[in-house]
Design a protein around this motif. Structure first.
Motif, PDB file in Angstrom:
ATOM      1  N   HIS A 100      37.683  15.393  62.007  1.00  0.00           N
ATOM      2  CA  HIS A 100      37.325  13.985  61.556  1.00  0.00           C
ATOM      3  C   HIS A 100      38.510  13.517  60.856  1.00  0.00           C
ATOM      4  N   THR A 101      39.019  14.253  60.072  1.00  0.00           N
ATOM      5  CA  THR A 101      40.114  13.590  59.020  1.00  0.00           C
ATOM      6  C   THR A 101      41.257  13.293  59.842  1.00  0.00           C
ATOM      7  N   HIS A 102      41.638  13.648  61.048  1.00  0.00           N
ATOM      8  CA  HIS A 102      42.737  13.227  61.909  1.00  0.00           C
ATOM      9  C   HIS A 102      42.411  11.800  62.522  1.00  0.00           C
ATOM     10  N   CYS A 103      41.153  11.359  62.868  1.00  0.00           N
ATOM     11  CA  CYS A 103      40.866  10.208  63.614  1.00  0.00           C
ATOM     12  C   CYS A 103      41.415   9.069  63.086  1.00  0.00           C
ATOM     13  N   PRO A 104      41.245   8.674  61.465  1.00  0.00           N
ATOM     14  CA  PRO A 104      41.756   7.553  60.931  1.00  0.00           C
ATOM     15  C   PRO A 104      43.388   7.352  61.348  1.00  0.00           C
ATOM     16  N   ALA A 105      43.951   8.418  61.678  1.00  0.00           N
ATOM     17  CA  ALA A 105      45.544   8.350  61.886  1.00  0.00           C
ATOM     18  C   ALA A 105      45.554   7.658  63.478  1.00  0.00           C
ATOM     19  N   ILE A 106      44.714   7.955  64.361  1.00  0.00           N
ATOM     20  CA  ILE A 106      44.388   7.451  65.975  1.00  0.00           C
ATOM     21  C   ILE A 106      44.089   6.282  65.773  1.00  0.00           C
ATOM     22  N   ILE A 107      42.745   6.058  65.385  1.00  0.00           N
ATOM     23  CA  ILE A 107      42.102   4.756  65.505  1.00  0.00           C
ATOM     24  C   ILE A 107      41.988   3.919  64.191  1.00  0.00           C
ATOM     25  N   LYS A 108      42.821   2.877  64.033  1.00  0.00           N
ATOM     26  CA  LYS A 108      42.989   2.136  62.807  1.00  0.00           C
ATOM     27  C   LYS A 108      42.446   0.741  63.001  1.00  0.00           C
ATOM     28  N   ALA A 109      41.549   0.586  63.875  1.00  0.00           N
ATOM     29  CA  ALA A 109      40.978  -0.737  64.445  1.00  0.00           C
ATOM     30  C   ALA A 109      40.462  -1.581  63.055  1.00  0.00           C
ATOM     31  N   LYS A 110      39.575  -0.948  62.364  1.00  0.00           N
ATOM     32  CA  LYS A 110      38.835  -1.641  61.386  1.00  0.00           C
ATOM     33  C   LYS A 110      39.924  -1.895  60.260  1.00  0.00           C
ATOM     34  N   SER A 111      40.615  -1.093  59.637  1.00  0.00           N
ATOM     35  CA  SER A 111      41.597  -1.515  58.575  1.00  0.00           C
ATOM     36  C   SER A 111      42.572  -2.462  59.205  1.00  0.00           C
ATOM     37  N   THR A 112      43.060  -2.413  60.409  1.00  0.00           N
ATOM     38  CA  THR A 112      44.228  -3.251  60.758  1.00  0.00           C
ATOM     39  C   THR A 112      43.551  -4.847  61.089  1.00  0.00           C
ATOM     40  N   VAL A 113      42.292  -4.996  61.708  1.00  0.00           N
ATOM     41  CA  VAL A 113      41.469  -6.176  61.661  1.00  0.00           C
ATOM     42  C   VAL A 113      41.285  -6.765  60.207  1.00  0.00           C
ATOM     43  N   SER A 115      43.007  -5.843  57.293  1.00  0.00           N
ATOM     44  CA  SER A 115      44.248  -6.437  56.773  1.00  0.00           C
ATOM     45  C   SER A 115      45.035  -7.698  57.254  1.00  0.00           C
ATOM     46  N   ASN A 116      44.868  -7.896  58.594  1.00  0.00           N
ATOM     47  CA  ASN A 116      45.248  -9.051  59.087  1.00  0.00           C
ATOM     48  C   ASN A 116      44.258 -10.387  58.609  1.00  0.00           C
ATOM     49  N   ILE A 117      43.261 -10.273  58.743  1.00  0.00           N
ATOM     50  CA  ILE A 117      42.370 -11.468  58.230  1.00  0.00           C
ATOM     51  C   ILE A 117      42.537 -11.647  56.594  1.00  0.00           C
ATOM     52  N   VAL A 126      37.211  -7.686  55.770  1.00  0.00           N
ATOM     53  CA  VAL A 126      36.600  -8.477  56.954  1.00  0.00           C
ATOM     54  C   VAL A 126      36.693  -7.868  58.175  1.00  0.00           C
ATOM     55  N   LEU A 127      35.515  -7.485  58.943  1.00  0.00           N
ATOM     56  CA  LEU A 127      35.710  -6.876  60.073  1.00  0.00           C
ATOM     57  C   LEU A 127      35.851  -7.867  61.088  1.00  0.00           C
ATOM     58  N   GLY A 128      35.499  -9.041  61.000  1.00  0.00           N
ATOM     59  CA  GLY A 128      35.725 -10.125  61.865  1.00  0.00           C
ATOM     60  C   GLY A 128      34.926 -11.470  61.625  1.00  0.00           C
ATOM     61  N   ILE A 129      35.000 -12.253  62.666  1.00  0.00           N
ATOM     62  CA  ILE A 129      34.386 -13.849  62.412  1.00  0.00           C
ATOM     63  C   ILE A 129      33.370 -13.853  63.254  1.00  0.00           C
ATOM     64  N   LEU A 130      32.146 -14.467  62.876  1.00  0.00           N
ATOM     65  CA  LEU A 130      31.102 -14.513  63.468  1.00  0.00           C
ATOM     66  C   LEU A 130      30.590 -15.861  63.838  1.00  0.00           C
ATOM     67  N   ALA A 131      30.215 -16.010  65.173  1.00  0.00           N
ATOM     68  CA  ALA A 131      29.726 -17.338  65.551  1.00  0.00           C
ATOM     69  C   ALA A 131      28.708 -17.226  66.565  1.00  0.00           C
ATOM     70  N   LEU A 207      31.511  -9.595  57.151  1.00  0.00           N
ATOM     71  CA  LEU A 207      31.944 -10.452  58.606  1.00  0.00           C
ATOM     72  C   LEU A 207      31.858 -11.964  57.813  1.00  0.00           C
ATOM     73  N   ILE A 208      32.558 -12.877  58.356  1.00  0.00           N
ATOM     74  CA  ILE A 208      32.833 -14.139  58.102  1.00  0.00           C
ATOM     75  C   ILE A 208      31.866 -14.816  58.816  1.00  0.00           C
ATOM     76  N   GLY A 209      30.789 -15.872  58.273  1.00  0.00           N
ATOM     77  CA  GLY A 209      29.835 -16.286  58.978  1.00  0.00           C
ATOM     78  C   GLY A 209      29.575 -17.976  58.633  1.00  0.00           C
TER      79      GLY A 209
END
Length: 339
Positions: A100-113, A115-117, A126-131, A207-209
């Motif tokens: 399981h310690t390897h997975c963050p190096a392969i799947i970075k979806a949460k942290s990428t979203v 950091s971009n927000i 923030v995981l995403g924008i809700l509407a 989430l932003i709502g």
């Protein structure tokens, strides 16, 4: 000349069959069909189509330096397994020689979203924008049983669906649609994503709502800001929330079917939901291939319905929001950032 849909589907199926008839051996071959579906919630033909596509796209790309032994198929397996279950299956990781310690190096979806927000508006984690936008439908006024439930407070009959997007306008999640009279808070409480976040499955993320009364995981604007810190937070919130409404506007311009989904009954909600979801997938594909947006027109996008009764606002939500404002948007903190 436009080809009939059946011809296009037949050609698509023929393409998949030819892909599957190839002699290429992959790590998917080590599992039977039932095991594949259990691990990925997808069938073998679907998985092979995804794997073949990714294999072709990864040709010539430098291998993952952290895990150079992993093939393209293995990377696809880890990612799709994570998407299917929200956590990587121990049996699959062991098979691939991972933990399981390897997975963050392969799947970075949460942290990428997140950091971009944060880069766009300054709000962290923030995981995403809700509407919950409304989509018009036709319901006969003579069908009194259905008409009342579909009639939205905005003055027309509609269905409403819960959607989450990221800061680039990619749609991350679409929940099933409900009749237009359904309050947004009720949709959240009954949604799969809402239940997952309420169970703290995603860790310290928000989430932003728009609307009050959700929970401590939904950041809403301060209704009556009383100081500069709260004003700064509201400006940041409006900036990132605006991306959602721009995304929905673009979606509805590209796919006019969403402006009028036809006649509806409560028994046909799944059909309307499938159309909305299909358009969202095509929207993401269009963005992936940098397809230009259509010119801005007069297509309206309406928010979900506020709860009609007196809504009790979660004290936890207010405390969490205030702590964030004090930590990130206070005058002292802003001075540090500007330095």
């Amino acid at each position: 000349m436009a080809f009939p849909l059946t011809v296009l589907l037949a050609a698509y199926e023929d393409l998949i069959e030819k892909e599957l008839e190839s002699e290429f051996s992959s790590c998917f071959d080590e599992y039977d069909d039932d095991s594949l579906f259990s691990l990925f919630h997808l069938t073998r033909p679907c998985l092979m189509f995804v794997a073949d596509t990714m294999r072709a796209r990864l040709q010539g790309v430098q291998p993952n330096t952290s895990h150079p032994h992993l093939s393209a198929d293995a990377l696809v397996m880890v990612t799709l397994n994570y998407y299917a279950h929200g956590i990587s299956s121990a049996s699959l990781l062991t098979k691939l020689g991972l933990t399981h310690t390897h997975c963050p190096a392969i799947i970075k979806a949460k942290s990428t979203v997140a950091s971009n927000i944060e880069a766009v508006c300054g709000i962290p984690n923030v995981l995403g924008i809700l509407a919950s936008p409304h989509f018009r439908v036709r319901v006969s006024p003579y069908d009194k049983e259905d008409y009342g439930t579909f009639f939205s407070p905005l003055g027309y009959t509609a269905v409403v669906s819960q959607i989450i997007c990221d800061s680039d306008g990619n749609i991350l999640n679409v929940e099933k649609c409900e009749v237009g009279s359904t309050p947004e808070q009720e949709m959240w409480a009954s949604s799969t994503k809402g239940k997952e976040i309420e169970k703290d499955m995603y860790g310290p993320y928000w989430l932003i709502g728009d609307l009050l009364g959700y929970c401590k995981y939904i950041l809403t604007p301060v209704p009556d800001p009383s100081n500069e810190s709260e004003n700064r937070f509201n400006e940041a919130h409006a900036k990132i929330q605006g991306i959602m409404w721009a995304t929905l506007s673009s979606l509805m311009r590209r796919f006019k079917v969403l402006l009028q989904l036809g006649f509806a009954k409560e028994s046909s909600l799944d059909q309307k939901s499938n159309i909305i979801k299909a358009c969202c997938v095509l929207h993401n594909i269009a963005k992936k291939f940098s397809v230009p947006s259509l010119p801005v027109g007069s297509e309206p996008v309406y928010p979900g319905k506020q709860h009609s009764g007196t809504l009790e606002v979660s004290d936890e939500a207010l405390t969490a929001r205030q702590a964030l404002i004090n930590r990130v948007f206070s005058a002292l903190q802003m001075e540090k950032i500007l330095k």
